[in-house]
Design a protein around this motif. Structure first.
Motif, mmCIF file in Angstrom:
data_model
loop_
_atom_site.group_PDB
_atom_site.id
_atom_site.type_symbol
_atom_site.label_atom_id
_atom_site.label_comp_id
_atom_site.label_asym_id
_atom_site.label_seq_id
_atom_site.Cartn_x
_atom_site.Cartn_y
_atom_site.Cartn_z
ATOM 1 N N ASN B 67 46.410 45.907 65.335
ATOM 2 C CA ASN B 67 46.418 47.233 64.842
ATOM 3 C C ASN B 67 45.935 47.409 63.540
ATOM 4 O O ASN B 67 45.637 48.675 63.018
ATOM 5 N N ARG B 126 45.805 63.284 63.100
ATOM 6 C CA ARG B 126 46.640 62.394 63.365
ATOM 7 C C ARG B 126 45.974 61.031 63.212
ATOM 8 O O ARG B 126 45.463 60.401 64.299
ATOM 9 N N LEU B 127 45.935 60.576 62.067
ATOM 10 C CA LEU B 127 45.467 59.200 61.984
ATOM 11 C C LEU B 127 46.034 58.333 62.084
ATOM 12 O O LEU B 127 47.332 58.246 61.690
ATOM 13 N N ARG B 128 45.831 56.998 62.331
ATOM 14 C CA ARG B 128 46.516 55.736 62.593
ATOM 15 C C ARG B 128 47.505 55.438 61.371
ATOM 16 O O ARG B 128 46.627 55.341 60.400
ATOM 17 N N PRO B 129 48.469 55.193 61.337
ATOM 18 C CA PRO B 129 49.395 54.749 60.267
ATOM 19 C C PRO B 129 48.723 53.625 59.429
ATOM 20 O O PRO B 129 49.054 53.688 58.154
ATOM 21 N N LEU B 130 48.179 52.749 60.163
ATOM 22 C CA LEU B 130 47.872 51.489 59.276
ATOM 23 C C LEU B 130 46.229 51.337 58.805
ATOM 24 O O LEU B 130 45.531 50.628 58.495
#
Lengths: 81, 410
Positions: B67, B126-130
């Motif tokens: 991820n 909504r972009l991936r947190p990492l």
């Protein structure tokens, strides 16, 4: 499917742990999730359960905490049923 | 001044993982370049590229970790692990004496590409947190530090096609000056993604696909050259203080004895003879070598009109008539241009050439351009049994030059 079962499936798929390990009392830390991994899990939880988790709600320790948070937010945000 | 030994190397190239698949192909002039109509992640121009589709992320990383690992970082970690495994960890210096230098041109291009697609094409905020720690340009250096525990310098050099030459050259200096005893240095690049390929396409630098033989689309030094071909991969070297390496029982595979770097200061993308010649001359001075000591040059040789004639003139300027009998080749014809990883991979090829006494050919060079009159190794690899030193050239868009010289270890 209840919240715990759905969450358990997500954690198993994402973090390659066994179903036995994902018990309500298990801490996310013992399952191998650091703070960044928790953020990543919450992102997927928001999508899966159609809820919004605020920044001041991400201090969660155990699997049970996550289940309670999901159920509470679904209710508050009108996503039950 | 301390001498710098190479004690390990690792590579992921378009030919797969490890040095053997790379060198077997490079020495045979067998190309990994293919016509590329794109994958399922967006529209693509029809272009040639050299990429690795045998690489399996799950063979190297747990799902959860992927991820936060762009492909660039994954390739870097895999190559760095292999280099360290080769060098052996017995008796390794304490963590603060070990550092990491990484060269990359565009960093985590794939993750940036997919993130922008989410935001702009899918209209999704909504972009991936990492995303941030995944795309940061120093992600590869950071991940290698997490794995190795190395607590010394942790630096990322981004100067386009010279990135990993500079990463390695500055690591050599760090060891020479006593700032580090061991440096893991190299480069990584994985930018065969739609938006990046279209951007290169727009610059009119990519080679035309050879319809009859797509694998021969990149033709450095040829009259028929039409541009560069993008490649992907990573290569890392373990560099050590020579005496300390020997004391801990590591075996020096080669010595890095010369490094020259500067700037063309002439044009954003067009190289200059003077700039390239200055870097080669600086590397020779740094190594305290006369030009006659060099027995092989692994050229930058991108296959563009501008680079190849400029580099040929620069080699002539530095080596004079010696260039009539100085074997030169560009292996980009078969592995493509790895940009930020190019210098590291090509230095590795150069070290293998030194070690084996076998200079790889420039593939697809049936008709050398008279404007590139050099002693081209072409057709087949050439035996160089008496070779002692070799040079690897890297010249970047933006003008940064990086030249490394290696000495054979008997």
């Amino acid at each position: 499917m209840d919240t715990l079962e759905t969450l358990r499936g997500m954690i198993i798929d994402k973090f390659e742990v066994t179903a036995d390990e994902v018990q309500p009392q298990a801490t996310l830390e013992t399952l191998g999730l650091d703070s960044l991994a928790v953020f990543d899990l919450i992102f997927d939880i928001e999508s899966k359960f159609d809820i919004k988790v605020e920044n001041d709600q991400v201090q969660i320790s155990t699997v049970g905490d996550v289940v309670s948070l999901i159920d509470r937010l679904r209710k508050e945000q009108g996503k039950t049923g | 001044m301390r001498r710098v030994a190479v004690t390990g190397w690792g590579v992921v190239s378009p030919f797969g993982e490890g040095v053997d698949p790379l060198m077997d192909a490079v020495n045979a002039g067998r190309s990994a370049v293919r016509a590329f109509a794109g994958r399922n992640d967006g529209p693509w121009p029809l272009r040639a590229a050299a990429w690795n589709d045998s690489y399996d992320p799950r063979a190297h990383f747990p799902l959860a970790q992927l991820n936060s690992l762009d492909r660039t970082t994954q390739l870097a970690v895999v190559a760095a692990r292999a280099a360290l495994a080769m060098a052996g960890r017995d008796g390794m210096p304490h963590a603060e004496a070990c550092g990491i230098h990484v060269g990359t041109g565009m960093g985590s291009a794939g993750t940036l590409d997919s993130t922008y697609r989410t935001y702009y094409a899918d209209n999704n905020t909504r972009l991936r947190p990492l995303t941030v720690p995944t795309v940061m340009t120093n992600a590869s250096a950071a991940q290698i530090a997490l794995e190795t525990g190395f607590a010394g310098a942790n630096l990322t050099y981004s100067c386009a096609c010279a990135s990993s030459a500079v990463a390695i050259g500055e690591a050599v200096r760090r060891i020479r000056h006593g700032d580090a005893q061991l440096m893991l240095a190299g480069g990584s690049e994985a930018l065969v993604v739609p938006s990046v390929v279209y951007a290169w396409e727009a610059l009119r630098t990519l080679a035309d696909v050879d319809a009859a033989a797509p694998s021969a689309s990149c033709r450095p030094f040829s009259l028929r050259r039409s541009g560069l071909v993008l490649g992907e991969g990573a290569a890392f070297l373990v560099l050590e203080d020579w005496d300390a390496a020997c004391a801990r029982g590591a075996r020096p595979l080669a010595e890095i004895c010369g490094y020259g770097s500067g700037s063309d200061s002439g044009h954003l993308t067009r190289p200059t003879v003077e700039g390239q010649a200055r870097a080669m001359a600086a590397a020779l001075r740094d190594a305290a070598l006369a030009p006659a000591a060099i027995g092989y040059i692994n050229a930058h040789g991108t296959g563009t009109q501008a680079n190849d004639s400029t580099e040929s003139a620069a080699i002539r300027q530095v080596f004079g008539d010696l260039a009539d009998h100085l074997p030169v080749s560009s292996t980009k014809a078969v592995h493509g241009h790895l940009l930020g990883a190019a210098a590291a991979l090509e230095l590795l090829v150069t070290l293998c050439a030194l070690q084996s006494g076998l200079a790889p050919p420039t593939a697809h060079l049936d008709e050398p351009d008279p404007a590139c009159a050099l002693d081209h190794v072409r057709g087949a690899a050439r035996r160089l049994p008496d070779i002692t030193h070799a040079m690897s050239n890297s010249f970047a868009f933006g003008g940064t030059t990086g030249v490394l010289i290696a000495r054979r270890v008997a």
